[in-house]
Scaffold this active site. Sequence first.
Site, PDB file in Angstrom:
ATOM      1  CG  HIS A  57      -2.017   0.988   1.187  1.00  0.00           C
ATOM      2  ND1 HIS A  57      -3.285   0.701   1.648  1.00  0.00           N
ATOM      3  CD2 HIS A  57      -2.076   2.261   0.742  1.00  0.00           C
ATOM      4  CE1 HIS A  57      -4.063   1.762   1.485  1.00  0.00           C
ATOM      5  NE2 HIS A  57      -3.338   2.721   0.934  1.00  0.00           N
ATOM      6  CG  HIS A  59      -0.996   6.726  -1.760  1.00  0.00           C
ATOM      7  ND1 HIS A  59      -2.215   6.614  -2.383  1.00  0.00           N
ATOM      8  CD2 HIS A  59      -1.164   6.204  -0.509  1.00  0.00           C
ATOM      9  CE1 HIS A  59      -3.093   6.054  -1.558  1.00  0.00           C
ATOM     10  NE2 HIS A  59      -2.475   5.802  -0.410  1.00  0.00           N
ATOM     11  NE  ARG A  61       0.890  11.536  -2.779  1.00  0.00           N
ATOM     12  CZ  ARG A  61      -0.187  11.238  -2.090  1.00  0.00           C
ATOM     13  NH1 ARG A  61      -1.243  10.718  -2.721  1.00  0.00           N
ATOM     14  NH2 ARG A  61      -0.249  11.458  -0.793  1.00  0.00           N
ATOM     15  CG  ASP A 151      -6.335   3.755  -0.364  1.00  0.00           C
ATOM     16  OD1 ASP A 151      -6.877   3.393   0.684  1.00  0.00           O
ATOM     17  OD2 ASP A 151      -5.358   4.518  -0.396  1.00  0.00           O
ATOM     18  CG  ASP A 304      -1.835   4.773   3.655  1.00  0.00           C
ATOM     19  OD1 ASP A 304      -1.824   4.971   2.422  1.00  0.00           O
ATOM     20  OD2 ASP A 304      -2.743   5.215   4.398  1.00  0.00           O
TER      21      ASP A 304
END
Length: 420
Positions: A57, A59, A61, A151, A304
């Site tokens: 998990h 990000h 971007r 998400d 995360d």
Amino acid sequence: MTLCITNARHLGAPVDLLVDGDRVRTMTPAGQHPAPDGCEVFDAVGLVLMPGFIDAHVHLREPGFEYKEDIASGLAAAAHGGFSAVLCMANTKPVNDTASVTSFMLERAAQSHPFGPRLHPVAAATVGLNGEGMAPLAELKEAGCVAVSNDGRPVENAELVRRVMEYAADLGLIFIDHCEDPRLAGGWLMNEGEVSGFLGVKGQPAVSEAAQAARDIMLAEYLGLPVHIAHVSAGLTLDVIAWGKARGVQVSAETCPHYLLLDDSALAGYNTAAKVSPPLRGATDREALCRAVKKGLIDILVTDHAPHAAHEKDGTLDEAPCGITGLDLALSLTWNLVRENMLAEADMHRLWCKRPAEIFRLPWNGFAPGDPADFFLFDPDEVWTPGPDTMHSKSRNTPFLGQNLHGRVKGHWIGGRRVV
């Protein structure tokens, strides 16, 4: 090429690791066998040997928010943090709801890090993450996505969640759900509790997360399909996960190191660095999560990883976006739990490698002959301080900035090639 890692510490015992090409040949007690002729030798005395971590998990971007992070910088942070593979979420701009975006992500990863860490895109569950129409999951699977998630934008429509779960399962993908009722205390800034009352800001009750987790688990039981609950933050959510597992539901769950180390008191003084989604909960929730991780009710740990630019987090609590950057820090933060006897070293293997690989059907290194040669060495005693000169992510939005942490990667091999 043959590589021999000698005198490493693995689960408390000294070992030698022999690597042949991109595979593990043997792992034996240190000194039991001499290194083969012509073998490259790396003396790892004083270092701990770990399998390459999998972060399910993150990000990254890119595309769209490269000022926060891009794929090159995110994978650099992953490599230096001990992660051989990462699953990146779809809330980019444009959203990863078409094969072209998935292909772009994979191409950028191959260009910047041809030998890893490996990037595994996660498909958007709905078009534009708008929660209204299902994304073309077959197209996204064919392009290289390994899971499905909305998400960042929880899906309120239970019928749509059902269809996503069914279609994803037909494609061999698992649905990862951000469980939050957006209408229950919408506009929240932190957890609803004593601290939010003292600060005079709107809080989100834990039942917001638990209610949607319960919905998903009941749907999974009815359909006979798997579901994965993202970034669990609340003790009440643990109760419904335990209920589901006791009934034989195919439910797995994750949490993050910051939910094990911090509670909502970290937002005292309106600290935007500790503003995350879901929010940091109370001390009893944190304690319950620690117990759940230890006993396996929580299957895996994830970062995360949610990078933001400094100017975004420098505003007021209501203006600042949610998120903590984690790829640079997760190893040290988890090792802190080992140092405090909350986890064992073997738990780190399970939480960061074995179980993520099992859930998302990825290769992993258990140090058995023939396993992929994905591993890293770290110095458990090295003290370092997160900051601009020691982190590889573009962003440094973390409440652990400036603190002394233990444990630093000293070498990382993916497929037998050294990447750090």
